[in-house]
Structures are given as structure tokens and as C-alpha cells.
Design an enzyme around this catalytic site. Sequence first.
Site, PDB file in Angstrom:
ATOM      1  CE  LYS A 159       2.636  -1.729  -2.398  1.00  0.00           C
ATOM      2  NZ  LYS A 159       3.793  -2.011  -1.558  1.00  0.00           N
TER       3      LYS A 159
HETATM    4  N1  PMP Z   1       9.423  -3.920  -3.475  1.00  0.00           N
HETATM    5  C1  PMP Z   1       8.511  -4.012  -2.495  1.00  0.00           C
HETATM    6  C2  PMP Z   1       8.424  -5.275  -1.723  1.00  0.00           C
HETATM    7  C3  PMP Z   1       7.679  -2.927  -2.196  1.00  0.00           C
HETATM    8  O1  PMP Z   1       6.787  -3.002  -1.203  1.00  0.00           O
HETATM    9  C4  PMP Z   1       7.804  -1.728  -2.930  1.00  0.00           C
HETATM   10  C5  PMP Z   1       6.930  -0.551  -2.607  1.00  0.00           C
HETATM   11  N2  PMP Z   1       5.719  -0.608  -3.278  1.00  0.00           N
HETATM   12  C6  PMP Z   1       8.760  -1.694  -3.955  1.00  0.00           C
HETATM   13  C7  PMP Z   1       9.554  -2.801  -4.208  1.00  0.00           C
HETATM   14  C8  PMP Z   1       8.898  -0.478  -4.813  1.00  0.00           C
HETATM   15  O2  PMP Z   1       7.775  -0.342  -5.620  1.00  0.00           O
HETATM   16  P1  PMP Z   1       7.269   1.052  -6.148  1.00  0.00           P
HETATM   17  O3  PMP Z   1       8.452   1.711  -6.764  1.00  0.00           O
HETATM   18  O4  PMP Z   1       6.221   0.724  -7.126  1.00  0.00           O
HETATM   19  O5  PMP Z   1       6.770   1.801  -4.973  1.00  0.00           O
END
Ligand code: PMP
Length: 314
Positions: A159
Site C-alpha cells: 500500500k
Molecule cells: N484496495 C485499495 C486500493 C485500498 O486502498 C484499500 C484501503 N486500504 C482497500 C482495497 C481495502 O483494504 P482494507 O480493507 O485493508 O482497508
Amino acid sequence: MPFPQTAWIWKDGALIPWDDARIHVLSHVVQYGSSVFEGVRCYRTPEGPSLFRVQAHVQRLLASCRVYRMTPPHDAQALVRACIDVVRRNGLDEGYLRPVTLRGLGAPGIHGEDSPLETYVACWPWGRYLGDDAVERGADACVSSWRRAAPDTFPLLAKAGGHYLSAQLMKAEAIANGYSEAIALSVDGLVSEGTAENLFLVQDGTLITPSIDGSMLPGITRDCVLTVARDFGVPVAEKRVPREALYTADEVFLSGTAAEITPIRSVDRVPVGDGSVGPITRLVQQRYLGIARGTLEDPWGWRTLVDPAMAVAV
Ligand code: PMP
């Protein structure tokens, strides 16, 4: 909307005033997008503020660091502690946390090694990402004309700040065309994910989500949805999803820390099912929010109490 600021931000082991959390304009991260970050939610529960799946978020931050060859001087335990401390010091009972490791001011070139790492954890009060109405009645989404990056271009299991330039294009296009969220296809034309959410659909009682294929972030909320659905005995499939499945599904919803469980009521103006929120979406949403808010049992140990002394009547 102005940034909902709080008093303190954690920086590399100390809490500093919000206004002092500054970086130089020529920091590596500003030139080249070299940050890795997380979003964590803090919920008001009957026992006091509680961080939701903070250990998993911290692990993913450290995994993102490894992919980008960053070695911040903090282990998982110290980062969880930082999250707890910043919420407690700010007296925040509900909101959002943003841990971020970035490359600061060092050498001017692309190679990051000569630019020192800085790690921050900020928090602020933040309501529903796509609005109350979207969580209750569903959001209108479109399929983006921008695709997700190919797996051998950006490491999308990480991320990283730079990855979100593409998400910004998708979001801007969606908003300009009157939608509230975009759904991206992968480079091979199959359904990938939203701009900051994973995607689920329900077809004939089976919960389906695109398999982790290097085109998307493996969401922590996605893992919660799969766990909760299996626990309810809902059949689950992680597989390749063609675009047209979005138009024929009985239910579609997004999952993410910020977006929580947000139903999608139309895709490209085609109503999903009969246009109302479906039963499996509701079941998963209520269990997820119930565990997060402490009104339901926490069988998988997802909650971390910040400070029981901060418990207020809820
Ligand atoms: N995809 C992307 C591109 C994101 O930025 C996020 C948010 N973090 C998610 C999926 C969902 O991830 P999470 O459930 O860990 O927040």
C-alpha cells in the site's frame, strides 16, 4: 471540507504537535511518491475506544516497507503502541488513523536509499467515507476507463502512496460523471477492485470476490468479510470475475477500512438486483459493524482497546 485536525501526531517515538509534523518540499516522497501507509479505524465501544484489526494493519505496513526496501526502526509492537498512544493522547473516541512511513529530504535522485525514513501516525475524527446514505441505501458506481496497473509494474500487494495516482484518476472520472465510486478492471479486463475498496458480489446465494491476482490490495476488511460469511455458512468463491457479472449479480458491495461495507445499488446506471440492499450484504455489514463497535462478540480477536478509562456510555 477542512481537515478535521487533532492536537498530536506520533513521529518516530514521540508525540509532536499537529503543526510541527512537516516535511521539506524536496523530500523524496514529494518528488517520487515514496510512502507506504495504512488506514485504521477506531470505534467507540461500550468498553471505550477500540482499534479495529490494528495488528493486521501494522503487519501490512511492515510488508509494504519490505517490498519497497524500507527498514524503519520500529517493530510491529512499537507501531501498535504508537497507534494506541496517539488516540489516547488526542482523547479521540472514534475516528481514523493514518500510519505512514516516507522517504524524507536526502539526495535529489530517484534511488531512495539516501533519503532518511520518517514514520508518523496521525488520527482524526472521520465519519463514513462514502456518506451515511451510501452505507444505508447503496452507492452508484461505474466501471472506470482507467485500468489497474499490471502486476509486474507496481507491487500492488504493497500500500504505497504512488500507487494512488491511478486511483485519483478513477475517482475524478467517476465524480465528474455523477457516480460516487469507480470499479477498476485489471489489465486483462477482469474485475479488480474499487479505488480504495475490494469488491464482492452475490450470485444465486454464493458470495464471490475476485481472487488476489496482483492487481489489487489484499484488504483486511476483505478478509473480515470472507471470515464472517464462512462463519454464517454462506458459500464463498474467490475467482476471476468478468465485467458483465456486475450487471447480472443479485448483490454487489465494497469492503474497506474507510468504506466499511458499502452496498452498490447500480453499476453504470444498471440497477443491482432490484436496486435495494440485499440480504447477504446486510448480514455481513451488521456482523462487521457489530464486532467493530463492540455490540457483538469478538471471536477472532479483532478489537484492541485503547484505554478502558475512556469508556463512555454508548
Ligand atoms: N484496495 C485499495 C486500493 C485500498 O486502498 C484499500 C484501503 N486500504 C482497500 C482495497 C481495502 O483494504 P482494507 O480493507 O485493508 O482497508
